[in-house]
Design a protein around this motif. Structure first.
Motif, PDB file in Angstrom:
ATOM      1  N   SER A  27       0.833  -1.198   0.000  1.00  0.00           N
ATOM      2  CA  SER A  27       0.000   0.000   0.000  1.00  0.00           C
ATOM      3  C   SER A  27       0.874   1.256   0.000  1.00  0.00           C
ATOM      4  N   ALA A  28       1.888   1.274   0.849  1.00  0.00           N
ATOM      5  CA  ALA A  28       2.802   2.426   0.897  1.00  0.00           C
ATOM      6  C   ALA A  28       3.510   2.608  -0.443  1.00  0.00           C
ATOM      7  N   LEU A  29       3.910   1.506  -1.054  1.00  0.00           N
ATOM      8  CA  LEU A  29       4.571   1.582  -2.354  1.00  0.00           C
ATOM      9  C   LEU A  29       3.619   2.130  -3.410  1.00  0.00           C
ATOM     10  N   ALA A  30       2.396   1.653  -3.432  1.00  0.00           N
ATOM     11  CA  ALA A  30       1.413   2.144  -4.408  1.00  0.00           C
ATOM     12  C   ALA A  30       1.174   3.641  -4.228  1.00  0.00           C
ATOM     13  N   HIS A  31       1.032   4.071  -2.975  1.00  0.00           N
ATOM     14  CA  HIS A  31       0.788   5.491  -2.685  1.00  0.00           C
ATOM     15  C   HIS A  31       1.936   6.368  -3.178  1.00  0.00           C
ATOM     16  N   ALA A  32       3.139   5.819  -3.221  1.00  0.00           N
ATOM     17  CA  ALA A  32       4.316   6.593  -3.647  1.00  0.00           C
ATOM     18  C   ALA A  32       4.489   6.621  -5.168  1.00  0.00           C
ATOM     19  N   MET A  33       3.724   5.817  -5.881  1.00  0.00           N
ATOM     20  CA  MET A  33       3.878   5.722  -7.341  1.00  0.00           C
ATOM     21  C   MET A  33       3.266   6.943  -8.023  1.00  0.00           C
ATOM     22  N   MET A  34       3.939   7.422  -9.066  1.00  0.00           N
ATOM     23  CA  MET A  34       3.397   8.501  -9.887  1.00  0.00           C
ATOM     24  C   MET A  34       2.081   8.024 -10.493  1.00  0.00           C
ATOM     25  N   GLY A  35       1.059   8.858 -10.420  1.00  0.00           N
ATOM     26  CA  GLY A  35      -0.229   8.524 -11.004  1.00  0.00           C
ATOM     27  C   GLY A  35      -1.187   7.817 -10.070  1.00  0.00           C
ATOM     28  N   PHE A  36      -0.732   7.475  -8.854  1.00  0.00           N
ATOM     29  CA  PHE A  36      -1.632   6.854  -7.882  1.00  0.00           C
ATOM     30  C   PHE A  36      -2.721   7.849  -7.498  1.00  0.00           C
ATOM     31  N   VAL A  37      -3.968   7.396  -7.436  1.00  0.00           N
ATOM     32  CA  VAL A  37      -5.078   8.266  -7.055  1.00  0.00           C
ATOM     33  C   VAL A  37      -5.638   7.853  -5.692  1.00  0.00           C
ATOM     34  N   GLU A  38      -6.055   6.598  -5.557  1.00  0.00           N
ATOM     35  CA  GLU A  38      -6.603   6.148  -4.281  1.00  0.00           C
ATOM     36  C   GLU A  38      -6.656   4.641  -4.195  1.00  0.00           C
ATOM     37  N   GLU A  39      -6.833   4.170  -2.955  1.00  0.00           N
ATOM     38  CA  GLU A  39      -6.925   2.737  -2.674  1.00  0.00           C
ATOM     39  C   GLU A  39      -7.849   2.552  -1.478  1.00  0.00           C
ATOM     40  N   LYS A  40      -8.699   1.549  -1.545  1.00  0.00           N
ATOM     41  CA  LYS A  40      -9.580   1.186  -0.436  1.00  0.00           C
ATOM     42  C   LYS A  40      -9.611  -0.334  -0.336  1.00  0.00           C
ATOM     43  N   GLU A  62       0.522   0.451 -15.224  1.00  0.00           N
ATOM     44  CA  GLU A  62       1.470  -0.571 -15.681  1.00  0.00           C
ATOM     45  C   GLU A  62       2.784  -0.505 -14.908  1.00  0.00           C
ATOM     46  N   LYS A  63       3.236   0.696 -14.551  1.00  0.00           N
ATOM     47  CA  LYS A  63       4.454   0.811 -13.738  1.00  0.00           C
ATOM     48  C   LYS A  63       4.247   0.170 -12.377  1.00  0.00           C
ATOM     49  N   TRP A  64       3.060   0.352 -11.807  1.00  0.00           N
ATOM     50  CA  TRP A  64       2.742  -0.306 -10.539  1.00  0.00           C
ATOM     51  C   TRP A  64       2.664  -1.818 -10.732  1.00  0.00           C
ATOM     52  N   ARG A  65       1.931  -2.249 -11.726  1.00  0.00           N
ATOM     53  CA  ARG A  65       1.762  -3.679 -11.993  1.00  0.00           C
ATOM     54  C   ARG A  65       3.112  -4.367 -12.161  1.00  0.00           C
ATOM     55  N   ASP A  66       4.039  -3.701 -12.851  1.00  0.00           N
ATOM     56  CA  ASP A  66       5.321  -4.311 -13.201  1.00  0.00           C
ATOM     57  C   ASP A  66       6.455  -3.969 -12.238  1.00  0.00           C
ATOM     58  N   HIS A  67       6.182  -3.206 -11.186  1.00  0.00           N
ATOM     59  CA  HIS A  67       7.227  -2.829 -10.232  1.00  0.00           C
ATOM     60  C   HIS A  67       7.855  -4.094  -9.641  1.00  0.00           C
ATOM     61  N   GLU A  68       9.178  -4.121  -9.581  1.00  0.00           N
ATOM     62  CA  GLU A  68       9.881  -5.328  -9.141  1.00  0.00           C
ATOM     63  C   GLU A  68       9.439  -5.812  -7.759  1.00  0.00           C
ATOM     64  N   ARG A  69       9.312  -4.910  -6.807  1.00  0.00           N
ATOM     65  CA  ARG A  69       8.915  -5.324  -5.455  1.00  0.00           C
ATOM     66  C   ARG A  69       7.467  -5.814  -5.445  1.00  0.00           C
ATOM     67  N   HIS A  70       6.613  -5.196  -6.238  1.00  0.00           N
ATOM     68  CA  HIS A  70       5.229  -5.644  -6.349  1.00  0.00           C
ATOM     69  C   HIS A  70       5.177  -7.047  -6.948  1.00  0.00           C
ATOM     70  N   ARG A  71       5.991  -7.308  -7.961  1.00  0.00           N
ATOM     71  CA  ARG A  71       6.057  -8.656  -8.556  1.00  0.00           C
ATOM     72  C   ARG A  71       6.522  -9.686  -7.532  1.00  0.00           C
ATOM     73  N   GLN A  72       7.498  -9.317  -6.709  1.00  0.00           N
ATOM     74  CA  GLN A  72       7.969 -10.230  -5.657  1.00  0.00           C
ATOM     75  C   GLN A  72       6.840 -10.528  -4.670  1.00  0.00           C
ATOM     76  N   ALA A  73       6.109  -9.494  -4.289  1.00  0.00           N
ATOM     77  CA  ALA A  73       4.995  -9.679  -3.356  1.00  0.00           C
ATOM     78  C   ALA A  73       3.914 -10.560  -3.969  1.00  0.00           C
ATOM     79  N   GLN A  74       3.658 -10.394  -5.266  1.00  0.00           N
ATOM     80  CA  GLN A  74       2.677 -11.245  -5.944  1.00  0.00           C
ATOM     81  C   GLN A  74       3.088 -12.713  -5.867  1.00  0.00           C
ATOM     82  N   SER A  75       4.372 -12.964  -6.045  1.00  0.00           N
ATOM     83  CA  SER A  75       4.879 -14.337  -5.983  1.00  0.00           C
ATOM     84  C   SER A  75       4.691 -14.922  -4.581  1.00  0.00           C
TER      85      SER A  75
END
Length: 104
Positions: A27-40, A62-75
């Motif tokens: 969540s913190a990573l998403a909030h820091a991404m350029m273009g992030f608007v909101e999350e609930k 797509e930058k969020w979807r493909d972010h390396e740390r996000h991909r690791q968390a998905q795994s």
């Protein structure tokens, strides 16, 4: 055009603490991404979790979807945390909002 993602999931038994830690980090990573608007995030009575994330545009999403740390968390999610999940993503072609003074 904004991009909305709906992430529905159910956790495996006994992983709530590990999940909460990783979810907080993501969540913190998403909030820091350029273009992030909101999350609930919402948790239903039957244990299903629903997270709704909005990004300003497809490149930001797509930058969020493909972010390396996000991909690791998905795994980690697939191998250790989730019993099941589904992801829906779509362009938002209509939005309308209303807010009364009563909710402020």
């Amino acid at each position: 055009m904004p991009i909305i993602t709906v992430f529905r999931s159910r956790l495996r038994p006994g992983v709530h603490a590990q999940y909460e830690s990783l979810a907080k980090e993501m969540s913190a990573l998403a909030h820091a991404m350029m273009g992030f608007v909101e999350e609930k995030t919402y948790i239903a009575d039957d244990g299903e979790r629903v997270t709704i994330v909005l990004f300003a545009d497809r490149p930001s999403h797509e930058k969020w979807r493909d972010h390396e740390r996000h991909r690791q968390a998905q795994s980690v999610g697939r191998s250790e945390l989730y019993a099941e999940y589904s992801v829906y993503s779509a362009e938002v072609d209509y939005h309308r909002a209303f807010s009364s003074d009563a909710v402020r």
